[in-house]
Design a protein around this motif. Structure first.
Motif, PDB file in Angstrom:
ATOM      1  N   ALA A  86       0.831  -1.206   0.000  1.00  0.00           N
ATOM      2  CA  ALA A  86       0.000   0.000   0.000  1.00  0.00           C
ATOM      3  C   ALA A  86       0.863   1.253   0.000  1.00  0.00           C
ATOM      4  CB  ALA A  86      -0.936  -0.004   1.210  1.00  0.00           C
ATOM      5  N   ALA A  87       1.983   1.211   0.718  1.00  0.00           N
ATOM      6  CA  ALA A  87       2.892   2.363   0.733  1.00  0.00           C
ATOM      7  C   ALA A  87       3.462   2.616  -0.661  1.00  0.00           C
ATOM      8  CB  ALA A  87       4.015   2.127   1.739  1.00  0.00           C
ATOM      9  N   TRP A  88       3.809   1.558  -1.374  1.00  0.00           N
ATOM     10  CA  TRP A  88       4.305   1.721  -2.735  1.00  0.00           C
ATOM     11  C   TRP A  88       3.213   2.253  -3.660  1.00  0.00           C
ATOM     12  CZ3 TRP A  88       8.952   1.949  -4.762  1.00  0.00           C
ATOM     13  CH2 TRP A  88      10.018   1.424  -4.045  1.00  0.00           C
ATOM     14  N   LEU A  89       2.001   1.726  -3.514  1.00  0.00           N
ATOM     15  CA  LEU A  89       0.915   2.173  -4.386  1.00  0.00           C
ATOM     16  C   LEU A  89       0.584   3.648  -4.186  1.00  0.00           C
ATOM     17  CD1 LEU A  89      -1.566  -0.837  -4.348  1.00  0.00           C
ATOM     18  CD2 LEU A  89      -0.185  -0.013  -6.253  1.00  0.00           C
ATOM     19  N   VAL A  90       0.544   4.106  -2.946  1.00  0.00           N
ATOM     20  CA  VAL A  90       0.218   5.515  -2.707  1.00  0.00           C
ATOM     21  C   VAL A  90       1.339   6.412  -3.226  1.00  0.00           C
ATOM     22  CG1 VAL A  90       1.098   5.769  -0.338  1.00  0.00           C
ATOM     23  CG2 VAL A  90      -0.852   7.109  -1.063  1.00  0.00           C
ATOM     24  N   ILE A 149      -5.279  14.709  -3.491  1.00  0.00           N
ATOM     25  CA  ILE A 149      -3.820  14.611  -3.526  1.00  0.00           C
ATOM     26  C   ILE A 149      -3.221  14.976  -2.177  1.00  0.00           C
ATOM     27  CG2 ILE A 149      -1.762  15.675  -4.545  1.00  0.00           C
ATOM     28  CD1 ILE A 149      -3.271  15.692  -7.212  1.00  0.00           C
ATOM     29  N   VAL A 150      -3.792  15.972  -1.500  1.00  0.00           N
ATOM     30  CA  VAL A 150      -3.300  16.322  -0.157  1.00  0.00           C
ATOM     31  C   VAL A 150      -3.542  15.167   0.810  1.00  0.00           C
ATOM     32  CG1 VAL A 150      -3.714  17.852   1.816  1.00  0.00           C
ATOM     33  CG2 VAL A 150      -3.455  18.809  -0.475  1.00  0.00           C
ATOM     34  N   ALA A 151      -4.719  14.539   0.734  1.00  0.00           N
ATOM     35  CA  ALA A 151      -4.996  13.382   1.594  1.00  0.00           C
ATOM     36  C   ALA A 151      -4.044  12.231   1.268  1.00  0.00           C
ATOM     37  CB  ALA A 151      -6.452  12.939   1.437  1.00  0.00           C
ATOM     38  N   ALA A 152      -3.746  12.028  -0.006  1.00  0.00           N
ATOM     39  CA  ALA A 152      -2.805  10.965  -0.389  1.00  0.00           C
ATOM     40  C   ALA A 152      -1.387  11.277   0.076  1.00  0.00           C
ATOM     41  CB  ALA A 152      -2.834  10.764  -1.901  1.00  0.00           C
ATOM     42  N   LEU A 153      -1.010  12.543   0.049  1.00  0.00           N
ATOM     43  CA  LEU A 153       0.316  12.921   0.531  1.00  0.00           C
ATOM     44  C   LEU A 153       0.451  12.673   2.032  1.00  0.00           C
ATOM     45  CD1 LEU A 153       3.034  14.174  -0.216  1.00  0.00           C
ATOM     46  CD2 LEU A 153       2.035  16.407   0.302  1.00  0.00           C
ATOM     47  N   VAL A 154      -0.575  13.041   2.783  1.00  0.00           N
ATOM     48  CA  VAL A 154      -0.565  12.750   4.220  1.00  0.00           C
ATOM     49  C   VAL A 154      -0.563  11.242   4.442  1.00  0.00           C
ATOM     50  CG1 VAL A 154      -1.886  13.000   6.366  1.00  0.00           C
ATOM     51  CG2 VAL A 154      -1.657  14.942   4.809  1.00  0.00           C
ATOM     52  N   ASN A 155      -1.302  10.513   3.607  1.00  0.00           N
ATOM     53  CA  ASN A 155      -1.343   9.062   3.697  1.00  0.00           C
ATOM     54  C   ASN A 155       0.036   8.453   3.431  1.00  0.00           C
ATOM     55  OD1 ASN A 155      -2.367   6.502   4.026  1.00  0.00           O
ATOM     56  ND2 ASN A 155      -3.577   6.520   2.158  1.00  0.00           N
ATOM     57  N   ALA A 156       0.786   9.032   2.504  1.00  0.00           N
ATOM     58  CA  ALA A 156       2.146   8.534   2.230  1.00  0.00           C
ATOM     59  C   ALA A 156       3.031   8.736   3.461  1.00  0.00           C
ATOM     60  CB  ALA A 156       2.739   9.251   1.024  1.00  0.00           C
ATOM     61  N   PHE A 157       2.867   9.851   4.137  1.00  0.00           N
ATOM     62  CA  PHE A 157       3.637  10.073   5.366  1.00  0.00           C
ATOM     63  C   PHE A 157       3.204   9.120   6.477  1.00  0.00           C
ATOM     64  CE2 PHE A 157       4.357  14.488   3.662  1.00  0.00           C
ATOM     65  CZ  PHE A 157       5.687  14.271   3.367  1.00  0.00           C
ATOM     66  N   VAL A 158       1.904   8.830   6.541  1.00  0.00           N
ATOM     67  CA  VAL A 158       1.413   7.876   7.543  1.00  0.00           C
ATOM     68  C   VAL A 158       1.986   6.489   7.263  1.00  0.00           C
ATOM     69  CG1 VAL A 158      -0.674   6.652   8.310  1.00  0.00           C
ATOM     70  CG2 VAL A 158      -0.662   9.139   8.170  1.00  0.00           C
ATOM     71  N   ASP A 168      -5.431   5.262  10.715  1.00  0.00           N
ATOM     72  CA  ASP A 168      -5.246   6.498   9.941  1.00  0.00           C
ATOM     73  C   ASP A 168      -5.128   6.247   8.451  1.00  0.00           C
ATOM     74  OD1 ASP A 168      -5.265   7.845  12.335  1.00  0.00           O
ATOM     75  OD2 ASP A 168      -3.083   7.937  12.506  1.00  0.00           O
ATOM     76  N   ALA A 169      -4.406   5.223   8.063  1.00  0.00           N
ATOM     77  CA  ALA A 169      -4.201   4.946   6.640  1.00  0.00           C
ATOM     78  C   ALA A 169      -5.512   4.599   5.945  1.00  0.00           C
ATOM     79  CB  ALA A 169      -3.191   3.821   6.456  1.00  0.00           C
ATOM     80  N   VAL A 170      -6.368   3.857   6.621  1.00  0.00           N
ATOM     81  CA  VAL A 170      -7.651   3.482   6.004  1.00  0.00           C
ATOM     82  C   VAL A 170      -8.512   4.718   5.786  1.00  0.00           C
ATOM     83  CG1 VAL A 170      -9.766   2.144   6.310  1.00  0.00           C
ATOM     84  CG2 VAL A 170      -7.572   1.153   6.964  1.00  0.00           C
ATOM     85  N   TRP A 171      -8.604   5.586   6.795  1.00  0.00           N
ATOM     86  CA  TRP A 171      -9.448   6.777   6.655  1.00  0.00           C
ATOM     87  C   TRP A 171      -8.897   7.727   5.602  1.00  0.00           C
ATOM     88  CZ3 TRP A 171     -14.023   6.053   8.102  1.00  0.00           C
ATOM     89  CH2 TRP A 171     -14.312   5.289   9.223  1.00  0.00           C
ATOM     90  N   LEU A 172      -7.577   7.868   5.542  1.00  0.00           N
ATOM     91  CA  LEU A 172      -6.995   8.739   4.517  1.00  0.00           C
ATOM     92  C   LEU A 172      -7.167   8.143   3.120  1.00  0.00           C
ATOM     93  CD1 LEU A 172      -3.821   9.871   6.421  1.00  0.00           C
ATOM     94  CD2 LEU A 172      -5.680  11.343   5.637  1.00  0.00           C
ATOM     95  N   SER A 173      -7.090   6.822   3.012  1.00  0.00           N
ATOM     96  CA  SER A 173      -7.338   6.184   1.715  1.00  0.00           C
ATOM     97  C   SER A 173      -8.787   6.367   1.282  1.00  0.00           C
ATOM     98  CB  SER A 173      -6.992   4.698   1.781  1.00  0.00           C
ATOM     99  OG  SER A 173      -5.621   4.512   1.950  1.00  0.00           O
ATOM    100  N   VAL A 174      -9.716   6.242   2.224  1.00  0.00           N
ATOM    101  CA  VAL A 174     -11.133   6.463   1.910  1.00  0.00           C
ATOM    102  C   VAL A 174     -11.357   7.909   1.470  1.00  0.00           C
ATOM    103  CG1 VAL A 174     -13.439   6.603   2.934  1.00  0.00           C
ATOM    104  CG2 VAL A 174     -12.018   4.604   3.349  1.00  0.00           C
ATOM    105  N   ALA A 175     -10.750   8.860   2.179  1.00  0.00           N
ATOM    106  CA  ALA A 175     -10.902  10.272   1.819  1.00  0.00           C
ATOM    107  C   ALA A 175     -10.326  10.553   0.433  1.00  0.00           C
ATOM    108  CB  ALA A 175     -10.221  11.153   2.865  1.00  0.00           C
ATOM    109  N   THR A 176      -9.190   9.950   0.119  1.00  0.00           N
ATOM    110  CA  THR A 176      -8.569  10.150  -1.190  1.00  0.00           C
ATOM    111  C   THR A 176      -9.453   9.599  -2.302  1.00  0.00           C
ATOM    112  OG1 THR A 176      -6.369  10.003  -0.214  1.00  0.00           O
ATOM    113  CG2 THR A 176      -6.530   9.639  -2.574  1.00  0.00           C
ATOM    114  N   VAL A 177      -9.922   8.375  -2.134  1.00  0.00           N
ATOM    115  CA  VAL A 177     -10.749   7.748  -3.175  1.00  0.00           C
ATOM    116  C   VAL A 177     -12.072   8.493  -3.330  1.00  0.00           C
ATOM    117  CG1 VAL A 177     -12.009   5.641  -3.753  1.00  0.00           C
ATOM    118  CG2 VAL A 177      -9.648   5.500  -2.981  1.00  0.00           C
ATOM    119  N   LEU A 178     -12.672   8.909  -2.232  1.00  0.00           N
ATOM    120  CA  LEU A 178     -13.933   9.653  -2.328  1.00  0.00           C
ATOM    121  C   LEU A 178     -13.741  10.996  -3.023  1.00  0.00           C
ATOM    122  CD1 LEU A 178     -15.784   9.025   1.050  1.00  0.00           C
ATOM    123  CD2 LEU A 178     -16.470   8.320  -1.229  1.00  0.00           C
ATOM    124  N   ALA A 179     -12.683  11.716  -2.661  1.00  0.00           N
ATOM    125  CA  ALA A 179     -12.453  13.026  -3.277  1.00  0.00           C
ATOM    126  C   ALA A 179     -12.220  12.892  -4.775  1.00  0.00           C
ATOM    127  CB  ALA A 179     -11.270  13.725  -2.609  1.00  0.00           C
TER     128      ALA A 179
END
Length: 149
Positions: free
Chosen positions: A50-54, A95-104, A115-126
């Motif tokens: 998942a870290a590589w994919l994000v 993209i901002v949510a994905a960037l924070v997700n990459a740091f997480v 945290d990673a699940v919620w940020l992934s959900v926010a990224t996909v929804l946005a």
């Protein structure tokens, strides 16, 4: 009187945008799937994947959004619609949510969830809502009177 309809001019930037814009969405959906699998199984393989994919999704998200930035805000001869503007802001939020997700995802494996699940959900929804709004700008409705087809 005959009116001529001129199709929009071909632009390399528009072609590159149309080719590259859907790619990050697939990577971010994969990130969400892998984060959910890691939350259920606690197998670190899924978290590292998942870290590589994000990260790869963020690399592919930069070029189309720079083109979109130019098309929406700086291009003079283009009509800016509300749908394009809203799509731009949803993409920026994703993209901002994905960037924070990459740091997480750079944390220790056990500190990533939830945290990673919620940020992934926010990224996909946005990104998904932005694509739906953009698709709605291309829909035209034509009314027909009785007996017309």
């Amino acid at each position: 009187m005959k009116t001529e309809h001129h199709p929009p001019r071909f632009s390399v930037a528009s072609a590159v945008f149309n080719v590259l814009d859907p790619i990050p969405f697939g990577f971010f959906v994969g990130t969400l799937i892998f984060d959910v699998i890691y939350a259920k199984t606690a197998n670190v393989l899924w978290l590292k994947s998942a870290a590589w994919l994000v990260s790869i999704g963020l690399v592919f998200a930069i070029i189309p959004q720079l083109i979109n930035l130019w098309r929406v805000w700086f291009q003079k001869n283009r009509v800016r619609t509300t749908g394009h503007t809203v799509n731009f802001w949803f993409n920026v939020a994703g993209i901002v949510a994905a960037l924070v997700n990459a740091f997480v995802h750079s944390r220790d494996a056990y500190a990533v969830i939830p945290d990673a699940v919620w940020l992934s959900v926010a990224t996909v929804l946005a990104l998904g809502i932005g694509r739906i709004i953009l698709a709605g700008t291309h829909v035209t409705f034509k009314e027909y009177g009785h007996g017309q087809a």
